[in-house]
Design a protein around this motif. Sequence first.
Motif, mmCIF file in Angstrom:
data_model
loop_
_atom_site.group_PDB
_atom_site.id
_atom_site.type_symbol
_atom_site.label_atom_id
_atom_site.label_comp_id
_atom_site.label_asym_id
_atom_site.label_seq_id
_atom_site.Cartn_x
_atom_site.Cartn_y
_atom_site.Cartn_z
ATOM 1 N N GLU A 29 101.098 109.882 -113.004
ATOM 2 C CA GLU A 29 101.368 110.097 -111.586
ATOM 3 C C GLU A 29 100.436 109.261 -110.707
ATOM 4 O O GLU A 29 100.872 108.670 -109.721
ATOM 5 N N THR A 30 99.142 109.211 -111.077
ATOM 6 C CA THR A 30 98.139 108.545 -110.242
ATOM 7 C C THR A 30 97.050 107.959 -111.124
ATOM 8 O O THR A 30 96.707 108.541 -112.158
ATOM 9 N N GLY A 73 94.299 111.537 -104.017
ATOM 10 C CA GLY A 73 93.710 110.341 -104.594
ATOM 11 C C GLY A 73 92.843 109.509 -103.676
ATOM 12 O O GLY A 73 92.364 108.441 -104.081
ATOM 13 N N GLN A 74 92.587 109.968 -102.452
ATOM 14 C CA GLN A 74 91.731 109.223 -101.531
ATOM 15 C C GLN A 74 90.260 109.474 -101.845
ATOM 16 O O GLN A 74 89.848 110.613 -102.049
ATOM 17 N N HIS A 75 89.470 108.391 -101.881
ATOM 18 C CA HIS A 75 88.039 108.552 -102.139
ATOM 19 C C HIS A 75 87.360 109.182 -100.924
ATOM 20 O O HIS A 75 87.576 108.771 -99.783
ATOM 21 N N LYS A 76 86.506 110.198 -101.170
ATOM 22 C CA LYS A 76 85.868 110.926 -100.086
ATOM 23 C C LYS A 76 84.356 110.764 -100.052
ATOM 24 O O LYS A 76 83.751 110.711 -98.979
ATOM 25 N N ASN A 77 83.720 110.705 -101.245
ATOM 26 C CA ASN A 77 82.264 110.732 -101.244
ATOM 27 C C ASN A 77 81.736 110.234 -102.577
ATOM 28 O O ASN A 77 82.443 110.260 -103.591
ATOM 29 N N ARG A 298 101.631 113.937 -115.652
ATOM 30 C CA ARG A 298 102.514 115.097 -115.599
ATOM 31 C C ARG A 298 102.919 115.417 -117.032
ATOM 32 O O ARG A 298 103.522 114.594 -117.708
ATOM 33 N N TYR A 299 102.588 116.605 -117.500
ATOM 34 C CA TYR A 299 102.914 116.959 -118.879
ATOM 35 C C TYR A 299 103.959 118.053 -118.945
ATOM 36 O O TYR A 299 104.423 118.402 -120.039
#
Length: 300
Positions: A29-30, A73-77, A298-299
Motif C-alpha cells: 500500500e505504501t 505516510g507524511q514525515h512529522k518528526n 495489505r494482508y
Amino acid sequence: MHREIEETLRFNKKWKLSGIQKIHYNTVETILGGFGTIPGKLIWPNSLTTTPDGDLVVKDSGTGHIQVYSANGQHKNRFPYGPEPIKGLGDITCMKNGVLLVTSGTKIIQLFTRDGELIHELKSPKVNWPHSYGIEVLQPNRIAVSDWTNGGKINIIGVDWRMNAILKTQSIEGFHRPVRVAVNKNDELLVTEGQLFGRFQGCCIKVIDKERSVKQTIGPHYGKKFTFENPSGVCVDFHGNVLVSDEAQNCIVMFNPDSSLSAVVVSQGLQGPSGLCMMEHGLVAVADCYNHCVKIYRYK
C-alpha cells in the motif's frame, strides 16, 4: 520448494474461523523512507510501533534516530535516541499514554514523548538485562524485555510509572537468542528466536503462558509447508492471528490463533524484514531493513 509455497498461498476457508474473509498476498500500500540521512529517510530501520493516534514510529539503527510518520505516510518528526553498543540491537514500543519505550542493547530503557523529549531513563543497580533487545508493554504496570545474556532470557519487569521506578523483575530462562516479544489477548507472550549457533538453533516462536512457562514451540519446521530460518518481528492482529517476519527468507508468515493454519502473506520485495507492527484496516507495517524503508502491506 516452489510448489510448497504455492500450496501455502492458497486460500483456506478455515481462516474464516479467525475472522479472515480473504487473504491478499504481496500487496504493497505504501513505502516510507528510502536511503538517506535527511529527515524522513532511513538507513537501517529495524523496529517500529504505532501511537494511540495512529502515527507510525520507526527506530533507525543506521542513523541513531527515531522517525515519526503520520498514518497517511507524511514525515512529522525526527529525534536521536543515543548510541548502540551493537548496531540493530534494540526495539521500540508505545504505551497507551503515547510514551515511547526504547531499548538499545544496554541496561537502560529510554522513555520519550512523541515530540522527542527524553522523559526518563529507566534503570536500576539491580537490573539483569545487560543486552536488552525486544520490548513489549504488558498489563498492568509491567513490561517484557528480551535479553541475550547467557544464551537468552525474557525479563518481566514491574514498573511504578508515577515514579518511573523498577519494582521487581522475573526472569524466564532457557531461550536461544530471543529477539522480539508480542502479547496476545490471553496475556501470553510470543517470543521469536533467531539464529545463534547452527542453522536450527532457536529459529522458532515460543509461546509463554500466564504462569510464565513455555506452553508451545512453533518451528523450526511447520509441517511440510514452512521452515523458519531467522524469525525476527512478531505482532498480533485484531483477530488474534500472529504475523512473523523471517529475515533469512525475506517473508512474512501468518498463523491463526491456535497455530493450526499458516499462510505466507508476503513473499516478494523484502530484504532483511525486521520489526513488525499492526495498523488499521488489515494493514501490517514491516521494517524492510536492507531496502532502507518501511513497507505497509495489505494482508486481508
